[in-house]
Design a protein around this motif. Structure first.
Motif, PDB file in Angstrom:
ATOM      1  N   THR A   1      43.278  23.633  42.238  1.00  0.00           N
ATOM      2  CA  THR A   1      42.008  24.335  42.402  1.00  0.00           C
ATOM      3  C   THR A   1      41.610  24.376  43.864  1.00  0.00           C
ATOM      4  O   THR A   1      41.785  23.398  44.581  1.00  0.00           O
ATOM      5  CB  THR A   1      40.891  23.626  41.595  1.00  0.00           C
ATOM      6  OG1 THR A   1      41.233  23.678  40.214  1.00  0.00           O
ATOM      7  CG2 THR A   1      39.546  24.292  41.793  1.00  0.00           C
ATOM      8  N   LYS A   2      41.076  25.512  44.271  1.00  0.00           N
ATOM      9  CA  LYS A   2      40.595  25.667  45.649  1.00  0.00           C
ATOM     10  C   LYS A   2      39.256  26.383  45.604  1.00  0.00           C
ATOM     11  O   LYS A   2      39.094  27.362  44.877  1.00  0.00           O
ATOM     12  CB  LYS A   2      41.610  26.483  46.452  1.00  0.00           C
ATOM     13  CG  LYS A   2      41.221  26.739  47.882  1.00  0.00           C
ATOM     14  CD  LYS A   2      41.861  25.751  48.821  1.00  0.00           C
ATOM     15  CE  LYS A   2      41.535  26.142  50.262  1.00  0.00           C
ATOM     16  NZ  LYS A   2      41.958  25.174  51.210  1.00  0.00           N
ATOM     17  N   LEU A   3      38.292  25.878  46.371  1.00  0.00           N
ATOM     18  CA  LEU A   3      36.976  26.491  46.493  1.00  0.00           C
ATOM     19  C   LEU A   3      36.749  26.805  47.958  1.00  0.00           C
ATOM     20  O   LEU A   3      36.921  25.929  48.810  1.00  0.00           O
ATOM     21  CB  LEU A   3      35.891  25.529  45.984  1.00  0.00           C
ATOM     22  CG  LEU A   3      34.442  25.864  46.328  1.00  0.00           C
ATOM     23  CD1 LEU A   3      34.014  27.170  45.675  1.00  0.00           C
ATOM     24  CD2 LEU A   3      33.522  24.733  45.916  1.00  0.00           C
ATOM     25  N   VAL A   4      36.375  28.045  48.247  1.00  0.00           N
ATOM     26  CA  VAL A   4      36.135  28.465  49.622  1.00  0.00           C
ATOM     27  C   VAL A   4      34.831  29.242  49.666  1.00  0.00           C
ATOM     28  O   VAL A   4      34.566  30.064  48.783  1.00  0.00           O
ATOM     29  CB  VAL A   4      37.284  29.362  50.140  1.00  0.00           C
ATOM     30  CG1 VAL A   4      36.987  29.873  51.534  1.00  0.00           C
ATOM     31  CG2 VAL A   4      38.591  28.607  50.130  1.00  0.00           C
ATOM     32  N   GLY A   5      34.034  28.993  50.676  1.00  0.00           N
ATOM     33  CA  GLY A   5      32.814  29.763  50.886  1.00  0.00           C
ATOM     34  C   GLY A   5      32.985  30.658  52.098  1.00  0.00           C
ATOM     35  O   GLY A   5      33.628  30.286  53.071  1.00  0.00           O
ATOM     36  N   ALA A   6      32.422  31.860  52.024  1.00  0.00           N
ATOM     37  CA  ALA A   6      32.459  32.803  53.148  1.00  0.00           C
ATOM     38  C   ALA A   6      31.176  33.621  53.120  1.00  0.00           C
ATOM     39  O   ALA A   6      30.529  33.726  52.077  1.00  0.00           O
ATOM     40  CB  ALA A   6      33.674  33.721  53.038  1.00  0.00           C
TER      41      ALA A   6
END
Length: 138
Positions: free
Chosen positions: A11-16
């Motif tokens: 799982t990967k969570l990224v904010g932009a």
């Protein structure tokens, strides 16, 4: 006796920031599916199934890769279908993807900006060996 360690799905969570709005991208790789959520609302939104197909092209019996998407829950729109196809193409999708889109006022331009803003994440998530990774960046 020691319990075996559970590896679980990667799982990967990224904010932009996309068009001035914080946007979260969550990707979870399962053995048979990839789950992707793009949200500015903190909700799943419309849920689609995206699959890779091959169709025959007229030239020398060659095959062309195309992506089909079906809305499972929520509202269908041209913009959501476009986002699904672009994400599938950019990720070189080779197994079914469940895509959740929670973006208010989604336009073609906004869909492209969301993909470009999170571009660096796609290769890491979809091509790497499965392992659990949780990280946030802005």
């Amino acid at each position: 006796s020691k319990e075996p360690e559970s590896t679980g799905p990667a799982t990967k969570l990224v904010g932009a920031v996309v068009s001035g709005v914080h946007t979260d991208l969550v990707v979870t790789r399962y053995t048979d599916n990839t789950f992707v959520c793009v949200t500015q609302l903190g909700k799943l939104g419309t849920i689609l199934q995206v699959e890779r197909d091959q169709v025959r092209s007229g030239e020398e019996g060659g095959k062309k890769v195309v992506y089909s998407s079906t809305v499972l829950l929520g509202q269908d729109s041209e913009e959501i279908q476009f986002l699904a196809r672009v994400l599938a193409e950019r990720s070189q999708l080779n197994k079914p993807m469940v895509l959740c889109v929670g973006v208010k006022g989604l336009t073609i331009k906004l869909a492209l900006e969301a993909v470009v803003s999170t571009q660096s994440t796609w290769g890491l998530i979809l091509q790497s060996k499965p392992r659990t990774v949780l990280s946030c960046s802005s």
